[in-house]
Write a protein that holds these residues in place. Structure first.
Motif, short mmCIF file in Angstrom:
data_model
loop_
_atom_site.label_atom_id
_atom_site.label_comp_id
_atom_site.label_asym_id
_atom_site.label_seq_id
_atom_site.Cartn_x
_atom_site.Cartn_y
_atom_site.Cartn_z
N UNK A 113 0.81 -1.23 0.00
CA UNK A 113 0.00 0.00 0.00
C UNK A 113 0.84 1.27 0.00
N UNK A 114 2.15 1.13 0.22
CA UNK A 114 3.06 2.29 0.27
C UNK A 114 2.62 3.31 1.31
N UNK A 115 2.14 2.80 2.45
CA UNK A 115 1.73 3.66 3.56
C UNK A 115 2.25 3.09 4.87
N UNK A 116 2.17 3.89 5.92
CA UNK A 116 2.62 3.45 7.24
C UNK A 116 1.66 2.41 7.81
N UNK A 117 2.22 1.34 8.36
CA UNK A 117 1.42 0.26 8.96
C UNK A 117 1.89 0.04 10.39
N UNK A 118 0.92 -0.16 11.28
CA UNK A 118 1.24 -0.29 12.70
C UNK A 118 0.47 -1.42 13.36
N UNK A 119 1.03 -1.91 14.45
CA UNK A 119 0.35 -2.87 15.32
C UNK A 119 0.23 -2.23 16.69
N UNK A 120 -0.99 -2.21 17.24
CA UNK A 120 -1.22 -1.58 18.54
C UNK A 120 -1.92 -2.50 19.50
N UNK A 121 -1.63 -2.33 20.78
CA UNK A 121 -2.28 -3.13 21.83
C UNK A 121 -2.89 -2.19 22.86
N UNK A 122 -3.80 -2.74 23.64
CA UNK A 122 -4.49 -1.99 24.69
C UNK A 122 -3.64 -1.95 25.94
N UNK A 123 -3.53 -0.76 26.54
CA UNK A 123 -2.78 -0.65 27.79
C UNK A 123 -3.31 0.54 28.58
N UNK A 124 -3.97 0.22 29.68
CA UNK A 124 -4.44 1.25 30.61
C UNK A 124 -5.20 2.37 29.91
N UNK A 125 -6.16 2.01 29.09
CA UNK A 125 -7.01 3.00 28.47
C UNK A 125 -6.45 3.68 27.24
N UNK A 126 -5.29 3.23 26.79
CA UNK A 126 -4.68 3.81 25.60
C UNK A 126 -4.34 2.69 24.61
N UNK A 127 -4.10 3.09 23.36
CA UNK A 127 -3.55 2.15 22.38
C UNK A 127 -2.05 2.47 22.29
N UNK A 128 -1.23 1.43 22.41
CA UNK A 128 0.22 1.59 22.39
C UNK A 128 0.77 0.94 21.13
N UNK A 129 1.59 1.67 20.38
CA UNK A 129 2.21 1.14 19.17
C UNK A 129 3.34 0.20 19.58
N UNK A 130 3.26 -1.07 19.18
CA UNK A 130 4.29 -2.04 19.55
C UNK A 130 5.11 -2.51 18.35
N UNK A 131 4.64 -2.24 17.14
CA UNK A 131 5.40 -2.58 15.93
C UNK A 131 4.95 -1.65 14.82
N UNK A 132 5.88 -1.33 13.91
CA UNK A 132 5.54 -0.35 12.88
C UNK A 132 6.46 -0.49 11.67
N UNK A 133 5.90 -0.26 10.50
CA UNK A 133 6.70 -0.19 9.27
C UNK A 133 6.23 1.02 8.49
N UNK A 134 7.18 1.86 8.09
CA UNK A 134 6.83 3.06 7.35
C UNK A 134 7.75 3.22 6.16
#
Length: 277
Positions: A113-134
């Motif tokens: 897709x030639x766009x930024x891709x991320x993996x996020x998890x739930x942590x204390x009411x927030x989404x935290x980025x744990x992996x990313x490719x841009x």
């Protein structure tokens, strides 16, 4: 082209020492499984002996041992590999964390897709980025690994919230009252609860301009083998002239396919023990 350096005397000595500890029968068993892995559908005792350069008697013992361990089955004079050999490959994944498992999937999706891709998890009411490719580009979406983002105003956060009970959603909005980041940000709690319900029903979320002006994202959940949502996978981009309909038509199928690939790895990981980040 520079010549390859010869191993030092110390390295040669270490190699010789290791060779003296080598278990030949195990090495032969692994070599035989590699023969099947290369695409050979079946082997006779004679064929195994020829492929491995050993006697028929030694090949027969090797085949019978792997049969008794459940990695091969015998029909007549032919030996076939069984699905149990997949355990050997999945054992590798069992040692990997979710971000490690996601690395290749994110990279492949980003290349498509030639766009930024991320993996996020739930942590204390927030989404935290744990992996990313841009992908490399002049204009980048500046979100680093470990970044904590407000769940209610991010497509991954809404996917994660959508898979929680309504009581938990209400509790989240009470503990973290929605604030407006742009003029597009939805802050009305009842409206947000309706959005969470819709996201849960359709299985994906598109969000445009609510967290940052000019940026949009689309996310889907990553489920474990029991159906529990473990994380969310997203594509984030500069909105430009794209409409919500464009995002759904152009990006959602690729995102869902990538999520299925990652879930297959996760399910293999879960076969061995509970998933840990």
């Amino acid at each position: 082209m520079p010549s390859r350096q010869a191993p030092s005397s110390a390295e040669a000595s270490d190699t010789q020492h290791l060779q003296s500890e080598r278990l030949e029968s195990l090495a032969n068993g692994l070599a035989l499984l590699r023969v099947f892995a290369e695409g050979t559908p079946s082997l006779t005792v004679q064929e195994a002996a020829q492929r491995l350069g050993m006697t028929r008697a030694a090949a027969r013992r090797l085949l019978i041992t792997l049969q008794l361990e459940g990695y091969l089955r015998c029909e007549g004079n032919l030996y076939y590999v069984t699905p149990r050999v997949m355990d050997l490959g999945f054992a590798y994944y069992a040692s990997m964390s979710l971000p490690q498992l996601a690395h290749a999937t994110l990279q492949s999706l980003g290349d498509q897709v030639s766009e930024a891709c991320s993996l996020g998890v739930w942590d204390s009411g927030h989404v935290v980025i744990v992996a990313r490719h841009e992908p490399a580009r002049v204009l980048r979406v500046n979100v680093d690994i470990g970044r904590r983002l407000p769940a209610f105003a991010h497509s991954m956060g809404r996917v994660l919230l959508a898979n929680q009970p309504v009581a938990a959603q209400r509790a989240h909005l009470k503990a973290w009252p929605p604030e407006a980041f742009t003029k597009e940000t939805v802050t009305a709690k009842e409206k947000l609860l309706q959005i969470f319900q819709q996201v849960g029903q359709q299985g994906w979320c598109i969000l445009a301009g609510e967290l940052a002006e000019g940026f949009c994202g689309i996310s889907v959940p990553i489920q474990g083998s029991t159906g529990k949502v473990l994380a969310a996978l997203s594509i984030t981009m500069v909105q430009g002239r794209r409409t919500v309909q464009d995002l759904e038509a152009d990006y959602l199928p690729k995102l869902q396919a990538a999520a299925q690939q990652l879930e297959a790895l996760v399910h293999g990981r879960e076969r061995f023990h509970g998933f840990n980040f």
